[in-house]
Design a protein around this motif. Structure first.
Motif, short mmCIF file in Angstrom:
data_model
loop_
_atom_site.label_atom_id
_atom_site.label_comp_id
_atom_site.label_asym_id
_atom_site.label_seq_id
_atom_site.Cartn_x
_atom_site.Cartn_y
_atom_site.Cartn_z
N GLU A 104 49.63 20.17 49.52
CA GLU A 104 48.80 20.21 51.91
C GLU A 104 47.30 18.93 51.12
OE1 GLU A 104 47.56 22.61 55.01
OE2 GLU A 104 48.31 23.26 53.44
N ASN A 105 47.55 18.11 52.57
CA ASN A 105 46.66 17.08 52.31
C ASN A 105 45.54 17.96 52.94
OD1 ASN A 105 44.72 15.35 53.90
ND2 ASN A 105 46.51 13.81 53.40
N GLN A 106 44.40 17.40 52.28
CA GLN A 106 42.91 18.63 53.04
C GLN A 106 42.03 17.74 53.76
OE1 GLN A 106 41.67 21.43 49.83
NE2 GLN A 106 43.37 21.51 48.54
N TYR A 107 42.50 16.73 53.50
CA TYR A 107 41.59 15.45 54.12
C TYR A 107 41.51 14.94 55.67
CZ TYR A 107 38.28 10.95 54.01
OH TYR A 107 37.24 10.62 53.37
N HIS A 108 41.02 16.21 56.68
CA HIS A 108 41.20 16.40 57.65
C HIS A 108 40.29 15.24 58.36
CE1 HIS A 108 44.13 19.38 57.02
NE2 HIS A 108 43.06 20.32 56.51
N ILE A 109 39.81 14.64 58.04
CA ILE A 109 38.59 13.75 58.86
C ILE A 109 38.57 12.65 58.68
CG2 ILE A 109 37.19 15.59 58.77
CD1 ILE A 109 35.72 13.46 56.89
N ARG A 110 39.80 11.60 58.05
CA ARG A 110 40.19 10.16 57.69
C ARG A 110 41.99 11.01 58.36
NH1 ARG A 110 38.87 6.12 53.79
NH2 ARG A 110 39.22 4.42 55.10
N LYS A 111 42.37 9.74 59.39
CA LYS A 111 43.68 10.16 59.21
C LYS A 111 44.87 9.28 58.48
CE LYS A 111 42.79 12.19 63.00
NZ LYS A 111 43.50 13.59 63.56
N ALA A 112 45.90 9.91 58.35
CA ALA A 112 46.64 9.49 57.18
C ALA A 112 47.33 9.00 57.79
CB ALA A 112 47.65 10.89 56.68
N GLU A 113 48.33 7.44 57.03
CA GLU A 113 48.93 6.87 57.88
C GLU A 113 50.08 6.68 57.56
OE1 GLU A 113 47.06 2.02 56.95
OE2 GLU A 113 46.13 4.00 55.46
N GLN A 114 50.83 7.87 56.43
CA GLN A 114 52.14 8.13 56.78
C GLN A 114 51.79 9.64 55.68
OE1 GLN A 114 54.30 5.26 56.06
NE2 GLN A 114 53.21 4.07 55.52
N ALA A 115 53.55 10.41 55.56
CA ALA A 115 53.33 11.49 55.74
C ALA A 115 52.91 12.25 54.60
CB ALA A 115 54.57 12.32 56.49
N PHE A 116 53.50 11.22 53.69
CA PHE A 116 52.96 12.45 52.40
C PHE A 116 51.48 11.34 51.63
CE2 PHE A 116 55.38 8.12 52.55
CZ PHE A 116 54.47 6.87 52.25
N SER A 117 50.55 10.96 52.09
CA SER A 117 49.41 10.63 51.99
C SER A 117 48.69 11.25 51.51
CB SER A 117 49.05 10.00 53.09
OG SER A 117 49.84 8.56 53.64
N SER A 152 44.67 11.34 49.98
CA SER A 152 43.20 10.27 49.16
C SER A 152 43.06 10.15 48.43
CB SER A 152 41.91 11.40 50.25
OG SER A 152 41.94 12.57 49.45
N THR A 153 42.80 8.95 47.53
CA THR A 153 42.08 9.07 46.50
C THR A 153 41.56 10.43 46.14
OG1 THR A 153 41.80 6.97 47.01
CG2 THR A 153 41.08 7.72 44.93
N LEU A 154 40.92 11.37 46.44
CA LEU A 154 40.92 12.11 45.35
C LEU A 154 41.40 13.03 45.17
CD1 LEU A 154 37.27 14.33 45.68
CD2 LEU A 154 39.40 15.42 46.11
N GLU A 155 42.44 12.96 46.60
CA GLU A 155 43.58 14.70 45.83
C GLU A 155 44.40 14.10 45.23
OE1 GLU A 155 43.59 16.60 50.28
OE2 GLU A 155 43.66 14.18 50.51
#
Length: 202
Positions: free
Chosen positions: A140-153, A155-158
């Protein structure tokens, strides 16, 4: 006037993440981040956290084939792969489900928006000739403060944390803790109306 930076984490003192950092993780597979120049000064970029938490990581900033000429030469002598969800990518799954895990000495990770990453790939066709790896299932994407451009995006860290968890059984917890800490620090600095917008989208 530039904001004073923390001497250790190099984040602005107001958003210092040092208290959220653990001991650097010892990863055997080298993580090679090719970072688009537009990401270098982004306050919410996660590569800086990776550099604080991983013992075997290199970041090279650039966009064109000339920028990465030395990198390309270095990769010719090692077993490497590009983390990219192409149609021919070998998918990594849970360690217990992996029968034939590929040998990867260096993992190449592209850092930038999807638009910038696409441009990097167009300018560096040699990247598409590398073996590709991707994930059978995404966390699950945990990087909520930067909008993902794709549903499967991710962050580089994640994405890096998930790879190391699957490939080396490295616990992603310290990396996610650093990410959560950065999010907490950045959120504290946001105007209330901006903060609420992110909270509603979670």
């Amino acid at each position: 006037m530039k904001r004073p930076l923390c001497n250790h984490c190099r984040f602005p003192e107001q958003t210092c993440v040092c208290k959220f950092l653990g001991k650097p993780l010892k990863n055997h597979c080298k993580i090679l981040v090719l970072q688009h120049p537009s990401e270098v000064k982004v306050a919410k970029n996660t590569v800086r956290l990776l550099s604080l938490q991983l013992s075997n990581l290199e970041v090279v900033v650039g966009e064109s084939e000339t920028d990465f000429a030395q990198v390309r030469e270095q990769l010719q002598s090692v077993q490497c792969a590009l983390l990219y969800p192409s149609e021919r990518a070998m998918t990594l799954s849970a360690p217990s489900e992996q029968a034939n895990q590929p040998l990867i000495e260096t993992l190449v990770v592209l850092d930038g928006t999807w638009k910038k990453v696409h441009k990097m790939l167009m300018l560096n066709p040699w990247l598409m000739t590398l073996p590709h790896v991707s994930f059978a299932q995404l966390p699950e994407n945990q990087y909520h403060i930067r909008k993902a451009e794709q549903a499967f995006s991710l962050s580089t860290l994640e994405a890096t944390a998930h790879f190391l968890h699957l490939y080396e059984q490295v616990s992603p917890a310290p990396l996610y803790q650093a990410l959560a800490g950065m999010i907490e620090q950045q959120t504290r600095q946001m105007p209330e109306h901006v903060k609420q917008r992110y909270l509603r989208d979670e």
